[in-house]
Write a protein that holds these residues in place. Structure first.
Motif, PDB file in Angstrom:
ATOM      1  N   PRO A   1      29.105  30.423   2.029  1.00  0.00           N
ATOM      2  CA  PRO A   1      29.299  30.094   3.446  1.00  0.00           C
ATOM      3  C   PRO A   1      30.338  28.990   3.672  1.00  0.00           C
ATOM      4  O   PRO A   1      31.056  29.012   4.678  1.00  0.00           O
TER       5      PRO A   1
ATOM      6  N   GLN B   1      33.558  31.136   3.488  1.00  0.00           N
ATOM      7  CA  GLN B   1      33.647  32.271   4.405  1.00  0.00           C
ATOM      8  C   GLN B   1      33.760  31.839   5.865  1.00  0.00           C
ATOM      9  O   GLN B   1      34.452  32.484   6.658  1.00  0.00           O
ATOM     10  N   TYR B   2      33.090  30.741   6.209  1.00  0.00           N
ATOM     11  CA  TYR B   2      33.064  30.291   7.606  1.00  0.00           C
ATOM     12  C   TYR B   2      33.874  29.014   7.844  1.00  0.00           C
ATOM     13  O   TYR B   2      33.764  28.406   8.894  1.00  0.00           O
ATOM     14  N   ARG B   3      34.679  28.645   6.860  1.00  0.00           N
ATOM     15  CA  ARG B   3      35.514  27.447   7.023  1.00  0.00           C
ATOM     16  C   ARG B   3      36.501  27.634   8.168  1.00  0.00           C
ATOM     17  O   ARG B   3      36.854  26.691   8.874  1.00  0.00           O
TER      18      ARG B   3
ATOM     19  N   PRO C   1      37.469  30.442  11.534  1.00  0.00           N
ATOM     20  CA  PRO C   1      36.850  31.500  12.336  1.00  0.00           C
ATOM     21  C   PRO C   1      37.387  32.872  11.981  1.00  0.00           C
ATOM     22  O   PRO C   1      38.504  33.002  11.482  1.00  0.00           O
TER      23      PRO C   1
ATOM     24  N   SER D   1      35.268  35.647  10.444  1.00  0.00           N
ATOM     25  CA  SER D   1      34.432  36.530   9.635  1.00  0.00           C
ATOM     26  C   SER D   1      33.408  37.239  10.515  1.00  0.00           C
ATOM     27  O   SER D   1      32.738  36.623  11.337  1.00  0.00           O
ATOM     28  N   ARG D   2      33.292  38.547  10.324  1.00  0.00           N
ATOM     29  CA  ARG D   2      32.309  39.328  11.062  1.00  0.00           C
ATOM     30  C   ARG D   2      31.065  39.638  10.214  1.00  0.00           C
ATOM     31  O   ARG D   2      30.159  40.315  10.691  1.00  0.00           O
TER      32      ARG D   2
ATOM     33  N   THR E   1      28.286  38.095   9.482  1.00  0.00           N
ATOM     34  CA  THR E   1      27.376  37.024   9.866  1.00  0.00           C
ATOM     35  C   THR E   1      25.955  37.454   9.494  1.00  0.00           C
ATOM     36  O   THR E   1      25.727  38.627   9.147  1.00  0.00           O
TER      37      THR E   1
ATOM     38  N   THR F   1      33.900  45.739   9.559  1.00  0.00           N
ATOM     39  CA  THR F   1      34.021  44.467   8.849  1.00  0.00           C
ATOM     40  C   THR F   1      34.623  44.622   7.463  1.00  0.00           C
ATOM     41  O   THR F   1      35.383  43.765   7.015  1.00  0.00           O
TER      42      THR F   1
END
Length: 260
Positions: free
Chosen positions: A131, A134-136, A138, A140-141, A143, A168
């Motif tokens: 995470p 991956q989320y650093r 915006p 990523s779908r 979730t 995705t």
């Protein structure tokens, strides 16, 4: 590129053996090329490497595409390291997606590994989690809402839901192909999301990166950040997350450059 069910099933069969492909069309002197080890990521299997493995074999490279257990970073890296220990001569490790976490740990301290190649993959530093990377940035779908968590005796496995899979994961592949990939996806042990990575091999081993500009799993901004941090030589392509399937020629070309 048209990927048929027959192609995918053939790729699965070839990859499942874990054997070195033995049909290079190249002259005998090319047998001194390094062995290329192709490592798949989560929600996938080794069949995704079929076109790349075929291209490399015809160019004279020994190729192996072992299964990635997807049980956790340390466990998966230890498994891959045990496979690498059975291979002689120079090695080039190539990873897709979560497989980047695995090769970054498995190659540490292995003097036979001459190059690391990341294809729309995670390139962790010590202490990073999935995470974190991956989320650093915006975009990523994948979730928690896009995942199904199915319990098993030792925890739970994560799968991408059918409604989210093609958009995705494989947006530039035919719908029928993406549907088959969803049906055969291999899950990631959910505890892996919380597991920190170890000392990365890219600190001492040269690396190359194929960035996918249309990736909805690992945003391209995150890919560029990780590649720059690792000092990777970067090539970008217009591709979804499965760049090795939609852009196999570009993938093979980058691996060849890394192997020189």
């Amino acid at each position: 590129m048209r990927i048929t069910r027959r192609t995918l099933l053939a790729g699965t069969t070839a990859a499942a053996t874990g054997a070195v492909l033995a049909e290079p069309a190249a002259p005998a002197h090319h047998r001194s090329e390094p062995t290329v080890v192709l490592v798949h990521g989560a929600f996938a299997d080794a069949s995704g490497w079929y076109e790349v493995a075929t291209g490399l074999a015809h160019a004279g490279f020994p190729v192996i595409a072992p299964p990635n257990p997807l049980r956790g970073i340390a466990a998966d890296a230890a498994y891959l390291a045990s496979i690498l220990a059975t291979l002689s001569g120079p090695l080039v490790l190539v990873a897709h997606s979560y497989g980047g976490m695995v090769i970054s740990n498995a190659a540490t301290g292995n003097a036979n590994v001459k190059a690391l190649v990341y294809v729309a993959a995670f390139v962790p530093d010590e202490g990073d989690t999935l995470p974190d990377l991956q989320y650093r940035f915006p975009g990523s779908r994948v979730t928690p809402e896009a995942l199904d968590f199915r319990p098993h005796p030792a925890g739970a496995d994560a799968y991408i839901k059918k409604a989210f899979f093609r958009d995705t994961f494989a947006g530039d592949l035919p719908r029928a192909t993406a549907s088959l990939m969803w049906a055969g996806q291999r899950p990631l042990n959910a505890s892996t999301f919380e597991e920190p990575s170890g000392v990365p091999a890219w600190r001492t081993i040269p690396s190359w990166y194929l960035a996918a500009r249309d990736d909805h799993v690992i945003p391209v901004a995150a890919q560029r950040f990780m590649a720059q941090r690792a000092g990777s030589r970067v090539t970008e392509v217009a591709a979804s997350h499965v760049a090795m399937m939609s852009q196999p020629a570009a993938t093979v070309d980058l691996i060849k450059r890394a192997a020189r």
